[in-house]
Write a protein that holds these residues in place. Structure first.
Motif, PDB file in Angstrom:
ATOM      1  N   SER A 444       5.139  -0.268   3.065  1.00 58.47           N
ATOM      2  CA  SER A 444       6.457   0.849   2.346  1.00 58.47           C
ATOM      3  C   SER A 444       7.737   0.246   1.686  1.00 58.47           C
ATOM      4  O   SER A 444       8.545  -0.792   2.489  1.00 58.47           O
ATOM      5  CB  SER A 444       6.584   1.288   3.233  1.00 58.47           C
ATOM      6  OG  SER A 444       7.665   2.804   3.100  1.00 58.47           O
ATOM      7  N   ASP A 449       4.784   3.738  -4.413  1.00 62.14           N
ATOM      8  CA  ASP A 449       3.962   4.674  -3.614  1.00 62.14           C
ATOM      9  C   ASP A 449       2.758   3.883  -3.280  1.00 62.14           C
ATOM     10  O   ASP A 449       1.670   3.927  -4.435  1.00 62.14           O
ATOM     11  CB  ASP A 449       3.560   5.391  -4.537  1.00 62.14           C
ATOM     12  CG  ASP A 449       2.914   6.821  -3.742  1.00 62.14           C
ATOM     13  OD1 ASP A 449       2.792   6.548  -2.659  1.00 62.14           O
ATOM     14  OD2 ASP A 449       2.691   7.883  -4.562  1.00 62.14           O
ATOM     15  N   ARG A 450       2.282   2.120  -2.465  1.00 61.21           N
ATOM     16  CA  ARG A 450       1.245   1.979  -1.776  1.00 61.21           C
ATOM     17  C   ARG A 450       0.405   3.349  -1.093  1.00 61.21           C
ATOM     18  O   ARG A 450      -0.757   3.170  -0.856  1.00 61.21           O
ATOM     19  CB  ARG A 450       1.680   1.102  -1.079  1.00 61.21           C
ATOM     20  CG  ARG A 450       2.130  -0.175  -2.236  1.00 61.21           C
ATOM     21  CD  ARG A 450       2.459  -1.310  -1.363  1.00 61.21           C
ATOM     22  NE  ARG A 450       2.394  -2.592  -2.730  1.00 61.21           N
ATOM     23  CZ  ARG A 450       3.773  -2.998  -2.817  1.00 61.21           C
ATOM     24  NH1 ARG A 450       4.503  -2.172  -1.491  1.00 61.21           N
ATOM     25  NH2 ARG A 450       4.171  -3.728  -3.603  1.00 61.21           N
ATOM     26  N   ASN A 451       0.824   4.381  -0.303  1.00 65.06           N
ATOM     27  CA  ASN A 451       0.753   5.318   0.663  1.00 65.06           C
ATOM     28  C   ASN A 451      -0.580   6.110   0.043  1.00 65.06           C
ATOM     29  O   ASN A 451      -1.161   6.744   0.682  1.00 65.06           O
ATOM     30  CB  ASN A 451       0.777   5.818   1.327  1.00 65.06           C
ATOM     31  CG  ASN A 451       2.395   6.513   1.193  1.00 65.06           C
ATOM     32  OD1 ASN A 451       2.235   6.979  -0.499  1.00 65.06           O
ATOM     33  ND2 ASN A 451       2.698   7.718   1.567  1.00 65.06           N
ATOM     34  N   GLU A 452      -0.311   6.217  -1.514  1.00 63.63           N
ATOM     35  CA  GLU A 452      -1.673   6.805  -1.817  1.00 63.63           C
ATOM     36  C   GLU A 452      -2.784   6.598  -1.721  1.00 63.63           C
ATOM     37  O   GLU A 452      -3.085   7.486  -1.690  1.00 63.63           O
ATOM     38  CB  GLU A 452      -1.185   7.392  -3.863  1.00 63.63           C
ATOM     39  CG  GLU A 452      -2.344   7.743  -4.865  1.00 63.63           C
ATOM     40  CD  GLU A 452      -2.224   7.372  -5.835  1.00 63.63           C
ATOM     41  OE1 GLU A 452      -3.121   7.340  -6.517  1.00 63.63           O
ATOM     42  OE2 GLU A 452      -0.930   7.204  -6.142  1.00 63.63           O
ATOM     43  N   ASN A 473       1.825   2.507   7.850  1.00 65.56           N
ATOM     44  CA  ASN A 473       2.240   2.508   7.113  1.00 65.56           C
ATOM     45  C   ASN A 473       3.494   2.156   7.307  1.00 65.56           C
ATOM     46  O   ASN A 473       4.787   2.875   8.212  1.00 65.56           O
ATOM     47  CB  ASN A 473       2.647   4.022   6.181  1.00 65.56           C
ATOM     48  CG  ASN A 473       3.295   3.468   4.836  1.00 65.56           C
ATOM     49  OD1 ASN A 473       3.829   2.354   4.364  1.00 65.56           O
ATOM     50  ND2 ASN A 473       3.727   5.315   4.365  1.00 65.56           N
ATOM     51  N   SER A 574      -0.249   0.758  -9.045  1.00 62.38           N
ATOM     52  CA  SER A 574      -1.208   2.318  -9.569  1.00 62.38           C
ATOM     53  C   SER A 574      -2.694   1.224  -9.714  1.00 62.38           C
ATOM     54  O   SER A 574      -3.958   2.197  -9.127  1.00 62.38           O
ATOM     55  CB  SER A 574      -1.082   2.711 -10.854  1.00 62.38           C
ATOM     56  OG  SER A 574      -0.861   1.737 -11.766  1.00 62.38           O
ATOM     57  N   ASN A 577      -4.473   1.013  -6.281  1.00 62.71           N
ATOM     58  CA  ASN A 577      -4.894   2.330  -4.921  1.00 62.71           C
ATOM     59  C   ASN A 577      -6.098   3.225  -6.178  1.00 62.71           C
ATOM     60  O   ASN A 577      -6.613   3.611  -5.433  1.00 62.71           O
ATOM     61  CB  ASN A 577      -4.013   3.448  -5.753  1.00 62.71           C
ATOM     62  CG  ASN A 577      -2.151   3.107  -5.341  1.00 62.71           C
ATOM     63  OD1 ASN A 577      -2.167   3.410  -3.752  1.00 62.71           O
ATOM     64  ND2 ASN A 577      -1.330   3.601  -6.082  1.00 62.71           N
TER      65      ASN A 577
END
Length: 626
Positions: A444, A449-452, A473, A574, A577
């Motif tokens: 994090s 926004d890696r936790n998407e 996270n 992105s 993900n």
């Protein structure tokens, strides 16, 4: 049928290589068992503390309550006999009289047995530790909150009882040689009949089950000299009434080397509850069993010769196969504790019968390093590999044998506390395990926004696999925690910065290939490393530079991981993900193998073609819908 499992979201805030030991969040009371308790740790792992005897009992309310063997006041009348004391809390009840006619009443599951000494003196019972009698004889404690004493019940003889987790101990203490050689009891049972099976006294219910039994008789003097030259004799008046007499050898008592007081132990076992699983054996007394002794002995001394400990723990079924660590924790009473090792026992044994002459064999090599003092005389033995093998079905659990490396020097010996000792000195096995089969980690950082991918991947795992999911996270994670995840789980996903040779953990710390040297990752079926440059240089199962695999993929496979996917070259958050989402759908829901899912993924809406950047190590035909 689709089964949904709990998702655990654990924030990681520990950083650096020398992070503090994880703390305890709370006890998971729903996992409590008769002989174990389980805790949730701050790192998301579970820690199960297993005892070598029961600590809890199933109370009438349906919950496990802690056993309390303290003797407390009561007022109870049964068949004309009044009782003044009882044990505080256990699945069985023992009551003691304090009247003209001494008596002991033991009840379990609507069945009972009453013992009343014949022709005894009229004495008052003394509960707890206030009786002015002998406190210990050769390792057998005779005082405590769970004791009640009838001093001088016969001339020169004290009767002492203790309520224990799975039995009632009766100690007949002969204070000198001018005492009776036999003691009789009027015995009455309800709901069970008295059976004399070649000297073994049992109380049998209507369907043939043994409800109570009298333990094997033995005596020991104050110098530690044992004898089993005692016997029961039974005069039956009916199926439920009898006179049972205990007699001791005249020759033993008259021996010129006898040191008084002498203790006789005819314990009453509550059958089905005998779960105490630790004792020791002595080469000097090869046919003697030391069940229910307060101590466990290793090494060699003049009193016992060579001494070895046998100990076992019934591991609850809630403990998963994914073991992170397992340590025997045992407290020293006295001695040197020079080099005590654990060995794996290779055959069955029971605490109440094992002796030097009938002890099972054990592994030819030790399965632990030497016992290490972790403070306050608590010694730890690391038995992680053995417990892991038990949980994975690779070996049967017959427990451990503890012994000194050198057993011929009478100055090298150690005495530990047994499960019969007072709390908190009892031995235990501490198992840290992953209660889930899949770990999802995401680094994090602000604006990224890696936790998407959690929201996209977690449902596929939860709906198509048979275990819980840990979601971490983290802003920083210790190397030890990351390694514990890798060593304990079956499926591992991480989404973070990448280096050619490692996994970024935050605060300028990376888990590198060298950190995994010598680690056993045979538990790990699959790892997906959503990192930049994690697989730079391609993949070869044998390629190393200066003894180290070129990249993290190669190291994971060499350490035992079945299949690993990482990426060579630059990647975008992105894209990662999207890749994780589609990969999980194709493998866990669609049934594709990992190589096909990675190589033939639709990457047209990605910034880079992730399928061409993927490096696949190990078994590419692995599927993830098992």
């Amino acid at each position: 049928m689709i089964m949904l499992f709990q998702l655990l979201l654990i924030p990681m805030s520990v950083s650096g290589e020398n992070a503090a030991e994880p703390g305890i969040v709370r006890e998971l009371c729903e996992l409590r068992n008769t002989n174990s308790e389980t805790y949730l740790r701050t790192d998301g792992l579970y820690e199960c503390v297993v005892f070598s005897e029961d600590k809890y009992f199933l109370a009438p309310d349906g919950f496990y309550s802690e056993i309390d063997n303290s003797i407390i006041k009561t007022s109870f009348l049964s068949n004309g006999q009044s009782y003044t004391y009882r044990n505080a809390a256990n699945s069985y009840r023992v009551c003691f009289s304090d009247s003209v006619t001494p008596a002991v009443l033991i009840s379990n599951e609507n069945k009972s047995v009453k013992f009343a000494p014949v022709n005894s003196n009229r004495v008052r019972a003394i509960a707890g530790s206030s009786a002015k009698t002998t406190t210990e004889i050769s390792g057998y404690s005779l005082k405590g909150d769970n004791f009640i004493t009838y001093p001088g019940l016969f001339s020169g003889v004290d009767f002492i009882y203790s309520a224990n987790n799975d039995c009632v101990k009766e100690f007949i203490v002969l204070n000198d040689n001018e005492v009776l050689r036999s003691y009789s009891f009027a015995v009455t049972s309800e709901g069970c009949s008295i059976s004399n099976n070649n000297g073994e006294i049992e109380f049998i219910d209507s369907v043939g089950n043994c409800v109570f039994e009298l333990g094997k008789l033995f005596a020991v003097d104050s110098a530690g000299a044992y004898t089993e030259e005692l016997e029961y004799s039974v005069v039956e008046y009916s199926a439920t009434q009898a006179i049972i007499t205990i007699s001791i050898s005249e020759e033993y008592l008259n021996d010129s080397e006898r040191v008084f007081p002498v203790l006789i132990d005819p314990s009453i076992m509550i059958t089905g509850k005998s779960r105490t699983k630790d004792t020791y054996i002595s080469k000097k007394y090869p046919n003697t069993n030391y069940y229910m002794n307060n101590y466990l002995r290793t090494g060699c001394d003049d009193a016992y010769g060579t001494r070895r400990v046998f100990i076992n723990f019934d591991i609850p079924t809630s403990v998963s196969k994914n073991i992170s660590s397992a340590n025997i924790r045992i407290k020293k009473h006295s001695g040197l504790t020079s080099l005590v090792y654990a060995y794996r026992v290779l055959g069955s044994w029971t605490s109440s019968t094992v002796t030097w002459n009938n002890a099972p064999s054990y592994s030819s090599t030790n399965v632990s390093r030497p016992a290490t003092n972790k403070g306050n005389n608590w010694y730890w033995l690391d038995v992680t590999r053995t417990v892991s093998d038990w949980q994975k079905g690779k070996a049967a659990n017959y427990g451990f044998m503890l012994k000194e490396a050198i057993e011929k020097d009478t100055s090298r010996w150690t005495t530990f506390y047994s499960s019969e000792a007072d709390s908190p000195n009892k031995p235990e096995l501490r198992i840290v395990y992953v209660p889930y089969d899949s770990v999802l980690m995401a680094y994090s950082e602000s604006g990224v926004d890696r936790n998407e991918y959690f929201q996209n991947v977690s449902p596929y795992i939860s709906q198509n696999r048979k275990g819980n999911v840990l979601r971490s996270n983290y802003t920083s994670c210790s190397k030890a925690t990351a390694i514990s995840y890798l060593q304990s789980t079956l499926v591992f996903f991480t989404h973070t910065h990448g280096t050619q040779n490692g996994i970024y953990l935050g605060n300028d710390v990376s888990l590198t290939s060298s950190d995994l040297n010598g680690k056993d990752l045979s538990n790990l079926r699959f790892a997906l490393l959503l990192t930049c440059n994690g697989g730079t240089g391609g993949y070869s199962a044998t390629r190393v530079t200066n003894g180290t695999p070129v990249n993290i993929v190669e190291q994971l496979v060499i350490c035992g991981a079945e299949s690993v996917i990482a990426f060579q070259g630059k990647t975008y958050v992105s894209d990662c993900n999207k890749f994780a989402d589609r990969f999980a759908q194709a493998t866990m829901q669609g049934g594709s193998n990992v190589s096909y899912a990675a190589r033939y993924m639709d990457c047209t809406d990605m910034l880079l073609d992730m399928s061409q950047l993927a490096v696949i190590g190990g078994n590419g035909t692995l599927t993830l819908n098992w």
